[in-house]
Design a protein around this motif. Sequence first.
Motif, short mmCIF file in Angstrom:
data_model
loop_
_atom_site.label_atom_id
_atom_site.label_comp_id
_atom_site.label_asym_id
_atom_site.label_seq_id
_atom_site.Cartn_x
_atom_site.Cartn_y
_atom_site.Cartn_z
N MET A 1 0.84 -1.20 0.00
CA MET A 1 0.00 0.00 0.00
C MET A 1 0.88 1.26 0.00
N SER A 2 0.46 2.26 -0.80
CA SER A 2 1.27 3.47 -0.84
C SER A 2 1.13 4.25 0.47
N ALA A 3 2.10 5.12 0.73
CA ALA A 3 2.07 5.88 1.98
C ALA A 3 0.86 6.82 1.97
N PRO A 4 0.19 6.98 3.11
CA PRO A 4 -0.96 7.89 3.13
C PRO A 4 -0.53 9.31 2.80
N LYS A 5 -1.42 10.08 2.14
CA LYS A 5 -1.00 11.40 1.67
C LYS A 5 -0.99 12.43 2.81
N ARG A 6 -1.70 12.18 3.88
CA ARG A 6 -1.60 12.93 5.12
C ARG A 6 -2.15 14.36 5.07
N HIS A 7 -2.93 14.66 4.05
CA HIS A 7 -3.71 15.90 4.08
C HIS A 7 -5.10 15.53 3.59
N TYR A 8 -6.11 15.80 4.39
CA TYR A 8 -7.44 15.28 4.08
C TYR A 8 -8.47 16.39 4.06
N LYS A 9 -9.30 16.33 3.02
CA LYS A 9 -10.43 17.26 2.93
C LYS A 9 -11.66 16.53 3.44
N ILE A 10 -12.24 17.08 4.49
CA ILE A 10 -13.39 16.42 5.13
C ILE A 10 -14.63 17.30 5.00
N ALA A 11 -15.73 16.72 4.57
CA ALA A 11 -17.01 17.43 4.57
C ALA A 11 -17.74 17.06 5.86
N ALA A 12 -18.10 18.07 6.65
CA ALA A 12 -18.88 17.80 7.88
C ALA A 12 -20.33 18.21 7.61
N ILE A 13 -21.23 17.25 7.79
CA ILE A 13 -22.66 17.51 7.57
C ILE A 13 -23.39 17.13 8.87
N PRO A 14 -23.57 18.10 9.77
CA PRO A 14 -24.14 17.75 11.08
C PRO A 14 -25.60 17.32 11.02
N GLY A 15 -26.39 17.89 10.06
CA GLY A 15 -27.79 17.47 9.91
C GLY A 15 -28.72 18.09 10.93
N ASP A 16 -29.47 17.25 11.63
CA ASP A 16 -30.53 17.70 12.53
C ASP A 16 -30.25 17.34 13.99
N GLY A 17 -30.97 18.02 14.88
CA GLY A 17 -31.04 17.63 16.29
C GLY A 17 -29.67 17.45 16.92
N ILE A 18 -29.48 16.32 17.60
CA ILE A 18 -28.21 16.11 18.29
C ILE A 18 -27.04 15.91 17.32
N GLY A 19 -27.34 15.71 16.03
CA GLY A 19 -26.26 15.66 15.03
C GLY A 19 -25.43 16.93 15.12
N LYS A 20 -26.10 18.05 15.40
CA LYS A 20 -25.39 19.34 15.49
C LYS A 20 -24.60 19.47 16.79
N GLU A 21 -24.92 18.65 17.77
CA GLU A 21 -24.22 18.74 19.06
C GLU A 21 -23.04 17.77 19.13
N VAL A 22 -23.20 16.60 18.49
CA VAL A 22 -22.13 15.60 18.59
C VAL A 22 -21.06 15.78 17.51
N THR A 23 -21.44 16.33 16.33
CA THR A 23 -20.45 16.47 15.25
C THR A 23 -19.29 17.40 15.67
N PRO A 24 -19.56 18.53 16.34
CA PRO A 24 -18.42 19.37 16.77
C PRO A 24 -17.45 18.62 17.70
N GLU A 25 -17.97 17.71 18.51
CA GLU A 25 -17.07 16.95 19.39
C GLU A 25 -16.20 16.00 18.58
N ALA A 26 -16.80 15.40 17.54
CA ALA A 26 -16.02 14.50 16.68
C ALA A 26 -14.94 15.29 15.94
N LEU A 27 -15.29 16.50 15.51
CA LEU A 27 -14.31 17.33 14.80
C LEU A 27 -13.18 17.76 15.73
N ARG A 28 -13.56 18.08 16.97
CA ARG A 28 -12.54 18.46 17.96
C ARG A 28 -11.55 17.31 18.17
N ALA A 29 -12.09 16.10 18.26
CA ALA A 29 -11.23 14.92 18.45
C ALA A 29 -10.34 14.71 17.22
N LEU A 30 -10.92 14.91 16.03
CA LEU A 30 -10.13 14.74 14.79
C LEU A 30 -8.98 15.74 14.73
#
Length: 361
Positions: A1-30
């Motif tokens: 396997m080739s070496a990972p490129k180590r720069h990633y473009k991520i689309a965050a789509i929090p959606g509705d309800g608690i999706g908007k509360e938990v997605t920022p925590e996942a992004l913080r961890a990332l």
Amino acid sequence: MSAPKRHYKIAAIPGDGIGKEVTPEALRALHAAAQRFGFTLEVQNFGFASAEYYAAHGMMMPANWKLLLEGVDAILFGAVGWPDVVPDHISLWGSLVQFRREYDQYVNLRPVRLMPGVTSPLANRRHGDIDMLIVRENTEGEYSQVGGRLFEGTPREIVMQETVMTRIGVDRIMKYAFEQAATRKKHLTAATKSNGIFIAMPYWDERLAEMAKNYPDIRWDKYHIDALAANFVLHPDRFDVVVGSNLFGDILSDLGPALTGTIGIAPSGNINPERVFPSLFEPVHGSAPDIAGQGIANPVGAIWAAQMMLEHLGEGDAAAAMLAAIEHGLADAQTRTRDLGGKADTRTAGEAITAAIASAA
Ligand SMILES: NC(=O)c1ccc[n+]([C@@H]2O[C@H](COP(=O)([O-])OP(=O)(O)OC[C@H]3O[C@@H](n4cnc5c(N)ncnc54)[C@H](O)[C@@H]3O)[C@@H](O)[C@H]2O)c1
């Protein structure tokens, strides 16, 4: 396997309800993982796939959503569905199902792991006793659009919905499952029902046996779905990687997480293994209107989904550290949310995990 490129473009789509509360925590961890393990993230937030977008535009996503997401490496999704958007299936079919189909995300992957601090509904099962990976076929099988109704409302009324299995579709999910098994305990179990569904399921079994020839080191077996469901409850420790058709995989991928406690921690990946298209990672739970806005949702499902994303992107060390950090957060009663009997709010639980990632050895 080739070496990972180590720069990633991520689309965050929090959606509705608690999706908007938990997605920022996942992004913080990332972001903490990126800093600690030396890769870079470019995150773009999108407000579509939400009740607000639907109210303003009469649709869940813009017609050019694919163009907007061009070039992203992966999607981090929160949850969709809100009481204002009726009927309820509009949200799911207008967003998640679009991604799964248009991006050929033919694998639905769900890790099932009994975590520290979580009580299994099964007696005497402890952290580490249950650890499996459910691989569900995500694009064909029993969930086909082939069928219809004839003579509606008359005594001759006929309803048909066909199961569709293609050689390409079955082979690629088997291959993926064997390859996952190769990286774990080298044991694959397949769900079947060839005694009842005696045309499609023997074909599924045949393709399984054929694919197995390519993986002589992997022990494999098959169970009828009814017996498999019983064995999940009675002997979950017997299983490692489990592969199922769309319907059987759907059932098993809810039964598995149910055995390991709360819906608030279960993650899933909708994966295009060839990486022609971006894969999508999301918590299993929905938008939870009953607790939305209170800041008490468990962020672990979303953070664990982000962990699966890192694994998929090739950041194995960061993913391992993130899983250890999740276990660390769950093990401490002070940083567990209420659904797990703790007192922590979403932010406190998320920050504890982020801090553990930042200080990972
Ligand atoms: N993948 C998705 O986006 C997805 C999945 C399931 C449901 N939905 C949608 O979400 C909406 C609500 O559905 P539902 O109530 O059947 O399922 P749900 O998963 O939103 O909630 C079920 C129960 O679990 C609790 N719960 C869920 N996630 C939690 C978390 N992270 N922390 C603490 N408690 C949590 C909720 O409070 C609720 O009592 C519906 O519109 C449904 O269609 C979306």
